[in-house]
Write an enzyme that holds these catalytic residues in place. Structure first.
Site, PDB file in Angstrom:
ATOM      1  N   ASP A  91       0.814  -1.218   0.000  1.00 49.85           N
ATOM      2  CA  ASP A  91       0.000   0.000   0.000  1.00 49.85           C
ATOM      3  C   ASP A  91       0.847   1.267   0.000  1.00 49.85           C
ATOM      4  OD1 ASP A  91      -2.690  -0.237  -0.157  1.00 49.85           O
ATOM      5  OD2 ASP A  91      -3.072   0.475   1.878  1.00 49.85           O
TER       6      ASP A  91
ATOM      7  N   HIS B 288      -9.206   9.829  -2.355  1.00 45.99           N
ATOM      8  CA  HIS B 288      -9.743   8.519  -1.933  1.00 45.99           C
ATOM      9  C   HIS B 288     -10.508   8.766  -0.627  1.00 45.99           C
ATOM     10  CE1 HIS B 288      -9.388   4.014  -1.300  1.00 45.99           C
ATOM     11  NE2 HIS B 288      -9.769   4.458  -0.111  1.00 45.99           N
TER      12      HIS B 288
ATOM     13  N   GLU C  64     -17.238   8.078  -4.360  1.00 44.02           N
ATOM     14  CA  GLU C  64     -17.998   7.515  -5.478  1.00 44.02           C
ATOM     15  C   GLU C  64     -19.498   7.745  -5.347  1.00 44.02           C
ATOM     16  OE1 GLU C  64     -16.905   3.339  -5.901  1.00 44.02           O
ATOM     17  OE2 GLU C  64     -14.801   3.897  -5.630  1.00 44.02           O
TER      18      GLU C  64
HETATM   19  P1  AMP Z   1     -15.056   2.509   1.886  1.00 44.48           P
HETATM   20  O1  AMP Z   1     -14.092   2.547   3.039  1.00 44.48           O
HETATM   21  O2  AMP Z   1     -14.451   2.977   0.597  1.00 44.48           O
HETATM   22  O3  AMP Z   1     -15.787   1.204   1.749  1.00 44.48           O
HETATM   23  O4  AMP Z   1     -16.175   3.610   2.235  1.00 44.48           O
HETATM   24  C1  AMP Z   1     -17.098   3.385   3.252  1.00 44.48           C
HETATM   25  C2  AMP Z   1     -17.843   4.657   3.558  1.00 44.48           C
HETATM   26  O5  AMP Z   1     -18.454   5.190   2.381  1.00 44.48           O
HETATM   27  C3  AMP Z   1     -19.002   4.474   4.521  1.00 44.48           C
HETATM   28  O6  AMP Z   1     -18.584   4.553   5.853  1.00 44.48           O
HETATM   29  C4  AMP Z   1     -19.919   5.626   4.178  1.00 44.48           C
HETATM   30  O7  AMP Z   1     -19.582   6.739   4.970  1.00 44.48           O
HETATM   31  C5  AMP Z   1     -19.580   5.964   2.747  1.00 44.48           C
HETATM   32  N1  AMP Z   1     -20.681   5.682   1.818  1.00 44.48           N
HETATM   33  C6  AMP Z   1     -21.008   4.515   1.248  1.00 44.48           C
HETATM   34  N2  AMP Z   1     -22.095   4.656   0.455  1.00 44.48           N
HETATM   35  C7  AMP Z   1     -22.468   5.965   0.546  1.00 44.48           C
HETATM   36  C8  AMP Z   1     -23.500   6.756  -0.052  1.00 44.48           C
HETATM   37  N3  AMP Z   1     -24.409   6.244  -0.878  1.00 44.48           N
HETATM   38  N4  AMP Z   1     -23.551   8.066   0.279  1.00 44.48           N
HETATM   39  C9  AMP Z   1     -22.659   8.598   1.120  1.00 44.48           C
HETATM   40  N5  AMP Z   1     -21.652   7.911   1.687  1.00 44.48           N
HETATM   41  C10 AMP Z   1     -21.557   6.612   1.401  1.00 44.48           C
END
Ligand code: AMP
Length: 387
Positions: A127, A187, A312
């Site tokens: 990473d 990110h 995203e």
């Molecule tokens: P990751 O670590 O990339 O899996 O991101 C997880 C985080 O993305 C979650 O804790 C949420 O805060 C955020 N997230 C996921 N889906 C959504 C969404 N539709 N709208 C806003 N935040 C989101």
């Protein structure tokens, strides 16, 4: 050939806790879920191997060319994907003090996979590796050099596989070679980091010795004055372990408003909750500061790419992060921003509302660390076979 097709995907959550959960989805098939305790990463990986075998994708398949592992901390030594030998594994173990949460789990995964397929090349993709190209002045903390060198204290950066994948995918989206473009990658997931990528090489990133520095995250504070640590210890009476726990697990969005899920925070903020509004604004403010900083670091910015869970999916975050930056050639088209899709896409208008050219493309580029690890693993094994 590696065509990027994915015969199955899945994950195991809450390993070592009660209420563990495995999710497995074969291509074209229905998702399967198992809710059970997984005492350690070894048990979790064995359960994954069984799920794969049930779909005819057993780890004993002769088609399997290699196993790629994400390893969080590669220190100064590992700046490229590396075939794992006993000696490499010892070195990854030696790095545990700088990645106590991650490297031990990565090592277990490697050990279990090696036991399952001792004949296959196992490759570590680090990473930290993509950030090894940072110039020394961006990697150094301005502290006594002898102390820094003795304890290997410097900025390593993390999420490198994602920053690498997304910066390249953004260049492709612009129809350009990565060597031609400068990209700021945001990110924004539960962990969050920004990077400045010039001509395909990382020149700065927001995480440092550990994944605590930089942006406001789900539960991590990001940047703070190190004096806060002394103050909490000397005046607040907190132990170093308590401060570690505070900054890593009870800070960030969670610390500011009691929630670390951006969906819930946006819902509460829209309903008028002042704590959630403050958490949202603090989060956005920090991202904007990094955009300004990396704009100056890069001199010219061709694209800003949003990725990971928040980047995203959260259109309001993207809108707030890019608001009122027309002077920098940055704007987002509200209609394009509101589209929901898994495809990489540009959300900036051709022309700024004021009529000038939108010099900076703003993009949403879903990250795919697994595919990037598979590609790097395959490339390394393929190269080794040719030599
Ligand atoms: P990751 O670590 O990339 O899996 O991101 C997880 C985080 O993305 C979650 O804790 C949420 O805060 C955020 N997230 C996921 N889906 C959504 C969404 N539709 N709208 C806003 N935040 C989101």
């Amino acid at each position: 050939m590696l065509d990027g097709a994915r015969p199955a995907s899945g994950l195991v959550e809450r390993i070592g806790e009660t209420g563990g959960r495995l999710v497995h989805t074969p291509r074209g098939g229905a998702e399967r879920e198992a809710v059970q305790a997984f005492p350690d990463h070894g048990a979790a990986l064995k359960a994954v191997a069984e799920e794969l075998a049930a779909d005819g994708l057993g780890l004993d398949s002769p088609e399997l060319a290699a196993i790629g592992h994400r390893v969080v901390h590669g220190g100064l030594r590992f700046t490229e994907p590396t075939v794992i030998t006993d000696e490499v594994l010892r070195e990854i173990r030696r790095l545990i003090p700088v990645a106590p949460l991650h490297n031990p789990a990565n090592i277990t995964g490697i050990e279990v996979a090696r036991a399952l397929r001792p004949d296959l090349p196992q490759v570590a993709v680090f990473d930290t590796a993509f950030h090894a190209s940072m110039p020394e002045y961006a990697a150094r903390y301005a502290i006594d050099r002898a102390v820094a060198d003795e304890h290997r204290v410097r900025r390593y950066g993390f999420h490198g596989t994602s920053h690498q994948y997304v910066s390249r995918a953004t260049a492709r989206l612009l129809g350009k070679d990565p060597a031609e473009v400068n990209v700021i990658v945001l990110h924004l997931g539960n962990g969050a980091s920004a990077s400045a990528v010039s001509g395909g090489r990382c020149v700065d990133t927001s995480m440092g010795l550990t994944p605590l520095e930089g942006l406001v995250m789900g539960t991590r504070s990001g940047d703070i004055d190190p004096g806060v640590v002394f103050h909490l210890h000397r005046v607040g009476g907190l132990s170093i372990d308590e401060i570690d726990d505070l900054l890593n697990r009870r800070s960030g969005l969670l610390g500011l408003c009691g929630d670390n899920d951006m969906r819930e925070i946006m819902r509460r903020a829209d309903a008028g909750d002042p704590d959630a509004r403050l958490a949202f604004d603090t989060y956005v403010h920090r991202v904007r500061k990094y955009i300004g900083g990396y704009y100056a670091v890069l001199g010219r910015v061709d694209a800003i790419a949003f990725t990971a869970g928040v980047g995203e999916n959260a259109a309001p975050v993207r809108a707030a992060v890019t608001a009122d930056l027309e002077e920098l050639g940055i704007a987002v088209d509200p209609e394009l921003n509101s589209v929901r899709s898994r495809e990489p896409r540009i959300i900036s208008p051709a022309l700024l509302p004021s009529g000038g050219r939108a010099r900076v493309a703003v993009a949403v580029v879903p990250t795919d660390e697994e595919l990037e690890i598979a590609r790097q693993t395959f490339a390394l094994v393929h190269r080794s076979a040719e030599n």
